[in-house]
Scaffold this motif. Structure first.
Motif, PDB file in Angstrom:
ATOM      1  N   PRO A 178       0.841  -1.194   0.000  1.00  0.00           N
ATOM      2  CA  PRO A 178       0.000   0.000   0.000  1.00  0.00           C
ATOM      3  C   PRO A 178       0.879   1.247   0.000  1.00  0.00           C
ATOM      4  CG  PRO A 178       0.105  -0.940   2.208  1.00  0.00           C
ATOM      5  CD  PRO A 178       0.815  -1.912   1.296  1.00  0.00           C
ATOM      6  N   PRO A 179       0.350   2.394  -0.392  1.00  0.00           N
ATOM      7  CA  PRO A 179       1.155   3.632  -0.379  1.00  0.00           C
ATOM      8  C   PRO A 179       1.638   3.942   1.037  1.00  0.00           C
ATOM      9  CG  PRO A 179      -0.905   3.951  -1.570  1.00  0.00           C
ATOM     10  CD  PRO A 179      -1.019   2.635  -0.877  1.00  0.00           C
ATOM     11  N   LEU A 180       2.860   4.459   1.126  1.00  0.00           N
ATOM     12  CA  LEU A 180       3.400   4.880   2.424  1.00  0.00           C
ATOM     13  C   LEU A 180       2.918   6.305   2.687  1.00  0.00           C
ATOM     14  CD1 LEU A 180       5.105   4.508   4.927  1.00  0.00           C
ATOM     15  CD2 LEU A 180       7.141   5.062   3.581  1.00  0.00           C
ATOM     16  N   THR A 181       1.668   6.412   3.132  1.00  0.00           N
ATOM     17  CA  THR A 181       1.068   7.712   3.426  1.00  0.00           C
ATOM     18  C   THR A 181       0.324   7.626   4.754  1.00  0.00           C
ATOM     19  OG1 THR A 181      -0.960   7.146   2.219  1.00  0.00           O
ATOM     20  CG2 THR A 181       0.777   8.282   0.981  1.00  0.00           C
ATOM     21  N   GLY A 182      -0.025   8.789   5.275  1.00  0.00           N
ATOM     22  CA  GLY A 182      -0.794   8.832   6.499  1.00  0.00           C
ATOM     23  C   GLY A 182      -0.014   8.392   7.720  1.00  0.00           C
ATOM     24  N   TYR A 183       1.291   8.645   7.713  1.00  0.00           N
ATOM     25  CA  TYR A 183       2.100   8.256   8.865  1.00  0.00           C
ATOM     26  C   TYR A 183       2.876   9.465   9.377  1.00  0.00           C
ATOM     27  CZ  TYR A 183       6.571   8.184   6.283  1.00  0.00           C
ATOM     28  OH  TYR A 183       7.693   8.530   5.576  1.00  0.00           O
ATOM     29  N   ASP A 184       3.438   9.339  10.574  1.00  0.00           N
ATOM     30  CA  ASP A 184       4.207  10.410  11.209  1.00  0.00           C
ATOM     31  C   ASP A 184       5.676  10.213  10.862  1.00  0.00           C
ATOM     32  OD1 ASP A 184       5.539  12.171  12.855  1.00  0.00           O
ATOM     33  OD2 ASP A 184       4.619  11.476  14.725  1.00  0.00           O
ATOM     34  N   VAL A 185       6.200  11.062   9.990  1.00  0.00           N
ATOM     35  CA  VAL A 185       7.590  10.938   9.548  1.00  0.00           C
ATOM     36  C   VAL A 185       8.552  11.066  10.725  1.00  0.00           C
ATOM     37  CG1 VAL A 185       9.377  12.060   8.159  1.00  0.00           C
ATOM     38  CG2 VAL A 185       7.097  11.696   7.194  1.00  0.00           C
ATOM     39  N   PHE A 186       8.216  11.920  11.676  1.00  0.00           N
ATOM     40  CA  PHE A 186       9.071  12.075  12.856  1.00  0.00           C
ATOM     41  C   PHE A 186       8.946  10.876  13.789  1.00  0.00           C
ATOM     42  CE2 PHE A 186       9.250  13.546  17.349  1.00  0.00           C
ATOM     43  CZ  PHE A 186      10.627  13.737  17.433  1.00  0.00           C
ATOM     44  N   GLY A 187       7.737  10.544  14.174  1.00  0.00           N
ATOM     45  CA  GLY A 187       7.531   9.487  15.146  1.00  0.00           C
ATOM     46  C   GLY A 187       7.986   8.125  14.666  1.00  0.00           C
ATOM     47  N   ALA A 188       7.997   7.907  13.347  1.00  0.00           N
ATOM     48  CA  ALA A 188       8.412   6.615  12.799  1.00  0.00           C
ATOM     49  C   ALA A 188       9.924   6.453  12.733  1.00  0.00           C
ATOM     50  CB  ALA A 188       7.821   6.436  11.401  1.00  0.00           C
ATOM     51  N   ASP A 189      10.653   7.520  13.058  1.00  0.00           N
ATOM     52  CA  ASP A 189      12.105   7.505  12.948  1.00  0.00           C
ATOM     53  C   ASP A 189      12.711   7.476  14.349  1.00  0.00           C
ATOM     54  OD1 ASP A 189      14.771   7.911  12.423  1.00  0.00           O
ATOM     55  OD2 ASP A 189      14.479   9.623  11.084  1.00  0.00           O
ATOM     56  N   ALA A 190      12.965   6.274  14.854  1.00  0.00           N
ATOM     57  CA  ALA A 190      13.438   6.126  16.233  1.00  0.00           C
ATOM     58  C   ALA A 190      14.747   6.862  16.468  1.00  0.00           C
ATOM     59  CB  ALA A 190      13.605   4.638  16.571  1.00  0.00           C
ATOM     60  N   ALA A 191      15.664   6.821  15.490  1.00  0.00           N
ATOM     61  CA  ALA A 191      16.959   7.484  15.662  1.00  0.00           C
ATOM     62  C   ALA A 191      16.781   8.996  15.804  1.00  0.00           C
ATOM     63  CB  ALA A 191      17.867   7.163  14.481  1.00  0.00           C
ATOM     64  N   LEU A 192      15.883   9.569  15.016  1.00  0.00           N
ATOM     65  CA  LEU A 192      15.656  11.013  15.087  1.00  0.00           C
ATOM     66  C   LEU A 192      14.957  11.386  16.388  1.00  0.00           C
ATOM     67  CD1 LEU A 192      15.797  13.808  13.859  1.00  0.00           C
ATOM     68  CD2 LEU A 192      13.694  13.313  12.586  1.00  0.00           C
ATOM     69  N   VAL A 193      13.973  10.615  16.792  1.00  0.00           N
ATOM     70  CA  VAL A 193      13.274  10.896  18.044  1.00  0.00           C
ATOM     71  C   VAL A 193      14.259  10.908  19.211  1.00  0.00           C
ATOM     72  CG1 VAL A 193      11.589   9.993  19.695  1.00  0.00           C
ATOM     73  CG2 VAL A 193      11.048  10.025  17.249  1.00  0.00           C
ATOM     74  N   GLU A 194      15.139   9.919  19.258  1.00  0.00           N
ATOM     75  CA  GLU A 194      16.099   9.837  20.351  1.00  0.00           C
ATOM     76  C   GLU A 194      17.108  10.984  20.297  1.00  0.00           C
ATOM     77  OE1 GLU A 194      17.688   5.920  19.983  1.00  0.00           O
ATOM     78  OE2 GLU A 194      15.737   4.959  20.370  1.00  0.00           O
TER      79      GLU A 194
END
Length: 549
Positions: A12-28
């Motif tokens: 399915p298309p990679l849409t409707g997600y949180d680009v920040f929250g899905a990136d564990a390295a960036l969040v940390e």
């Protein structure tokens, strides 16, 4: 017409997600360095970046390149660039979230790191429009070197997004650009021939000459290098003068670039254009160097964003696609590729945010010295590694990744740019040699940062000892850059990887740190220009070089 076949086994298309929250390295990394009060805004920006609507803006801006209009219908010279509405939507969002100036306007602990996290998130959507945003962010520290001239413009750069050519004092906000390189010199800006002749008081001059690359030509003000009577100097050149007159900056043509197509890059001519000198006469490079440093940081962040977006697309595809009766993500070979790409992404993110944090801590001598040496290292290594990472991620999608609808070709066309922009790989490697020969505090800062992880991984300790022996015992330590120049890329790569390894050993999960140290500490492979010393490279090059007819 008969009914079409049923479509199955397509992700399915990679849409409707949180680009920040899905990136564990960036969040940390944000949690380590950023301002906690920015988290809600950052999450909102992440959701917007992952939305189908914003992704459509990115597609439309890229596929509808800017158009140059040199004259109006009556023959008057106008020198305007028209953009698709989606470009303006992207720009409005970037400025609304302070990517252009917020840390300068409202400084505080973690302000630049927070802005870096936002920049990394929003760059994953569409990178080209971040050029004028980055130029504006980077112009402010250069303007501050001469408060008498720069203060008025800095206040204007803190405002809202308002496109169009109007008197700057009448706009809600302005954006800045830069024009340094010329046809005959490129990175060698001291070969510039554009003349600056004094015109009246208060440092005003008339500029006559050209620029081979002018970033974001529809911006409101530009920092420009030109030859004044006292040598190469820096100037502030407004696009429109305060009385509403359009300055004599002529747009000759827009560059037809490989990527970055939504952004306008122009060849320009100055025909007696009015500009005010910024900083002392003859000190143009020293004045503009802070702008260059800030844009180099954004090159690192932009490359980290491209790698992260590519990894997200590849891992998403592998998680939702089956081949030979099993999910791609469960294939040992595919998992090895995805894990390797994820390591590249995490290391780039960690290093980019760490250097952004050093801007927040500029009063600390260690942080200033670390930023000085860390930027050429990161700019060289992270940007150089990005094209290979993006194409590997594209290959994970197979033929689907080679099709424009996947958006992977757009990412791949963008991937080489940050390595070229603001000084290509050799420029960064030579800058490192200058640092090593002249700035012992920077070497000490690099070593202290790596040694913060000392004793936690034997491989890291051994690699640090090896590089340290080169720094203290080789030609570099004696100030002789000639002997080290041929291996400057190797040294830059190894020093950059050691910084990344130290950060991951200290902060990443053990699985990430272990895999990175096991696979990266040599840092000889993966880029060109890292051949062993002692080879007859001149003979090889002669053999490959066409002869003139």
């Amino acid at each position: 017409m008969g009914a079409t076949h049923e479509v199955t086994n397509q992700p399915p298309p990679l849409t409707g997600y949180d680009v920040f929250g899905a990136d564990a390295a960036l969040v940390e990394a944000f949690d380590r360095y950023g301002y906690a009060g920015d988290r809600v805004e950052l999450e909102a920006l992440g959701r917007l970046a992952g939305s189908a609507e914003a992704q459509q803006w990115a597609v439309e801006a890229d596929r509808n390149s800017p158009v140059l209009r040199t004259h109006d219908r009556y023959g008057n010279r106008v020198d305007e660039v028209d953009f698709h509405p989606s470009w303006h939507r992207l720009m409005h969002t970037a400025v609304e979230h302070g990517l252009h100036a917020a840390p300068w306007a409202t400084p505080g602990p973690g302000a630049h790191a927070s802005r870096a996290a936002k920049f990394l998130v929003w760059s994953q959507l569409e990178a080209a429009h971040l050029c004028p945003v980055s130029m504006t962010y980077a112009a402010i520290p250069a303007l501050r070197t001469d408060p008498a001239v720069g203060a008025v413009w800095e206040e204007r750069l803190h405002g809202a997004y308002e496109p169009g050519l109007r008197p700057p004092a009448e706009k809600e906000g302005c954006l800045a650009g830069m024009a340094m390189t010329e046809k005959q010199g490129g990175s060698d800006v001291r070969a510039n021939t554009t003349r600056a002749e004094p015109d009246g008081s208060a440092g005003w001059h008339r500029l006559t000459g050209h620029k081979w690359f002018c970033s974001a030509p529809m911006n409101d003000v530009f920092l420009v290098l030109a030859q004044a009577p006292g040598g190469l100097s820096c100037f502030v050149l407004p696009r429109v003068l305060d009385d509403g007159t359009r300055n004599a900056l002529r747009l000759q043509r827009l560059k037809d670039k490989l990527g970055n197509r939504a952004n306008a890059s122009a060849e320009v001519e100055f025909d007696g254009a009015l500009a005010q000198r910024l900083g002392p006469e003859g000190r143009g490079v020293a004045t503009i160097i802070e702008m260059v440093a800030a844009t180099r940081l954004d090159c690192v962040l932009g490359s980290a964003a491209l790698v992260r977006r590519s990894v997200a697309e590849a891992t998403w595809h592998a998680a939702h696609r089956s081949s030979f009766g099993a999910r791609l993500a469960d294939s040992e070979l595919m998992r090895a590729v995805l894990a390797d790409l994820a390591l590249e992404s995490e290391a780039a993110t960690a290093l980019g945010l760490r250097l952004a944090a050093s801007v927040d801590r500029a009063d600390d001598p260690h942080e200033r010295a670390l930023r000085r040496i860390g930027l050429p290292l990161a700019k060289y290594w992270v940007c150089k590694r990005t094209p290979a990472a993006v194409v590997e991620a594209l290959e994970c999608l197979g033929g689907n990744g080679y099709v424009e609808e996947s958006e992977m070709p757009r990412l791949y066309r963008e991937a080489p740019l940050n390595s070229i922009w603001e000084g290509a790989g050799n420029v960064q490697a030579l800058d490192l040699l200058r640092v090593l020969a002249r700035e012992p505090d920077a070497i000490a800062a690099w070593r202290a940062e790596v040694e913060a992880a000392k004793g936690q991984d034997r491989r890291l300790d051994d690699a640090l000892a090896s590089v340290t022996s080169v720094l203290v015992g080789g030609d570099v330590a004696g100030g002789d850059a000639t002997g080290a120049a041929g291996q400057a890329r190797v040294l830059a790569g190894r020093m950059a990887v050691l910084l990344q390894a130290s950060l991951l050993v200290r902060y990443a999960p053990p699985a990430v740190a272990d895999a990175f140290c096991a696979s990266r500490l040599d840092a000889r492979h993966g880029v060109y220009g890292a051949l062993p010393a002692g080879l007859d490279t001149a003979a090889i090059v002669r053999r490959a070089t066409p002869e003139a007819p």
